[in-house]
Design an enzyme around this catalytic site. Structure first.
Site, PDB file in Angstrom:
ATOM      1  N   ASP A   7       0.762  -1.095  -0.113  1.00 21.75           N
ATOM      2  CA  ASP A   7       0.017   0.081  -0.002  1.00 21.75           C
ATOM      3  C   ASP A   7       0.981   1.203   0.172  1.00 21.75           C
ATOM      4  OD1 ASP A   7      -2.609   1.306   0.046  1.00 21.75           O
ATOM      5  OD2 ASP A   7      -2.164   1.873   2.176  1.00 21.75           O
ATOM      6  N   GLU A   9       0.529   5.562   0.326  1.00 25.25           N
ATOM      7  CA  GLU A   9       0.058   7.076   0.704  1.00 25.25           C
ATOM      8  C   GLU A   9       0.507   7.996  -0.139  1.00 25.25           C
ATOM      9  OE1 GLU A   9      -2.772   7.058   2.094  1.00 25.25           O
ATOM     10  OE2 GLU A   9      -2.576   4.856   3.040  1.00 25.25           O
ATOM     11  N   ASP A  52      -7.088  17.838   0.917  1.00 26.79           N
ATOM     12  CA  ASP A  52      -8.038  16.458   1.252  1.00 26.79           C
ATOM     13  C   ASP A  52      -7.091  15.369   1.213  1.00 26.79           C
ATOM     14  OD1 ASP A  52     -10.103  18.277   0.695  1.00 26.79           O
ATOM     15  OD2 ASP A  52     -10.199  17.572  -1.388  1.00 26.79           O
ATOM     16  N   HIS A 152      -5.793   6.356   7.177  1.00 27.00           N
ATOM     17  CA  HIS A 152      -5.705   5.320   6.332  1.00 27.00           C
ATOM     18  C   HIS A 152      -3.988   5.242   5.973  1.00 27.00           C
ATOM     19  CE1 HIS A 152      -9.785   4.592   4.416  1.00 27.00           C
ATOM     20  NE2 HIS A 152      -9.997   5.615   5.317  1.00 27.00           N
ATOM     21  N   ASP A 157      -3.024  -0.445   7.008  1.00 27.33           N
ATOM     22  CA  ASP A 157      -3.797  -0.869   5.566  1.00 27.33           C
ATOM     23  C   ASP A 157      -3.212  -2.300   5.153  1.00 27.33           C
ATOM     24  OD1 ASP A 157      -5.496   1.261   6.065  1.00 27.33           O
ATOM     25  OD2 ASP A 157      -5.174   2.053   4.310  1.00 27.33           O
TER      26      ASP A 157
END
Length: 243
Positions: A7, A9, A52, A152, A157
């Site tokens: 994963d 980000e 965001d 998250h 995750d």
């Protein structure tokens, strides 16, 4: 096969707009078990993080001060995923960002490095069409505890995704997962199972139950104005003699 639960980000949603990876996490799995080997990196993106995006993962630019740039960790990342099958939720997103980062450095894309990619979001959509298939939704569906997931983050995750993946692929491991191999199995395939089938219990009806059954068949005979199907099953007609 060696697999990596992976994963990332990022600073935003689109690598084509210059957004960058700020966190990478990978957990190694072999034989459907986590090996304990992992790679977890925070990376300075050399640009601002969209508000965001920061609200989703909770990583600020200030918290990344002093962290390495992608160019400094790129080879470490490549070495970790080399030859492995990558398991990613919404794989096009993460692979797209990794390819953009590798391209900046003149390095080969993910498809040339990894041994393949499994997209668990695509799997979930096939298995549960018309339902929510986010990682959160799948954790709820499989009753996986995600109480520690405030943001998250890539590492948490990956841990959740490893459990989701194992749940979604339980049927692909054959019955060996639950039953185990037969002891002293010398068959060529080594896959023969040691099942012990217990005799089925047969309950005999009581006289009252038989009487009720016959009464019910009589009602069926009346409703069809003849002999009901069950009568012909209980008392099949004699076979015709061979010519």
């Amino acid at each position: 096969m060696r697999q990596i639960i992976l994963d990332t980000e990022t600073t935003g949603l689109d690598p084509n707009q210059g957004h960058r990876i700020i966190e990478f996490a990978g957990l190694e799995m072999e034989g459907r078990k986590l090996t304990g080997r992992s790679l977890h990196l925070y990376i300075h993106p050399e640009r601002d993080i969209d508000p965001d995006a920061e609200r989703v993962h909770g990583i600020s630019l200030a918290s990344l001060e002093g962290k390495p740039r992608f160019a400094e960790v790129a080879q470490q990342l490549v070495d970790f995923i080399d030859g492995a099958e990558l398991i990613i939720h919404n794989a096009p997103f993460d692979v797209g960002f990794m390819n953009a980062e590798f391209k900046r450095l003149g390095m080969p894309p993910v498809a040339k490095v990894a041994g393949g990619v499994i997209d668990t979001l695509a799997m979930a959509r096939d298995n549960f069409p018309g339902k929510r298939n986010s990682l959160d939704a799948l954790c709820d569906r499989f009753e996986i505890d995600r109480s520690n997931r405030t943001y998250h983050g890539a590492l948490i995750d990956c841990e959740l995704l490893s459990e989701v993946y194992l749940w979604m692929t339980r049927g692909q491991d054959s019955l060996l997962m639950d039953a185990g191999l037969a002891e002293n199995d010398n068959s060529a395939s080594g896959m023969r199972m040691a099942f012990e089938r217990k005799p089925l219990a047969v309950l005999q009806p009581s006289a009252d139950e038989l009487a009720e059954h016959q009464a019910y068949l009589d009602l069926l005979d009346k409703s069809v104005k003849g002999s009901c199907l069950w009568r012909s099953i209980e008392n099949p007609p004699p076979a015709e003699p061979a010519a």
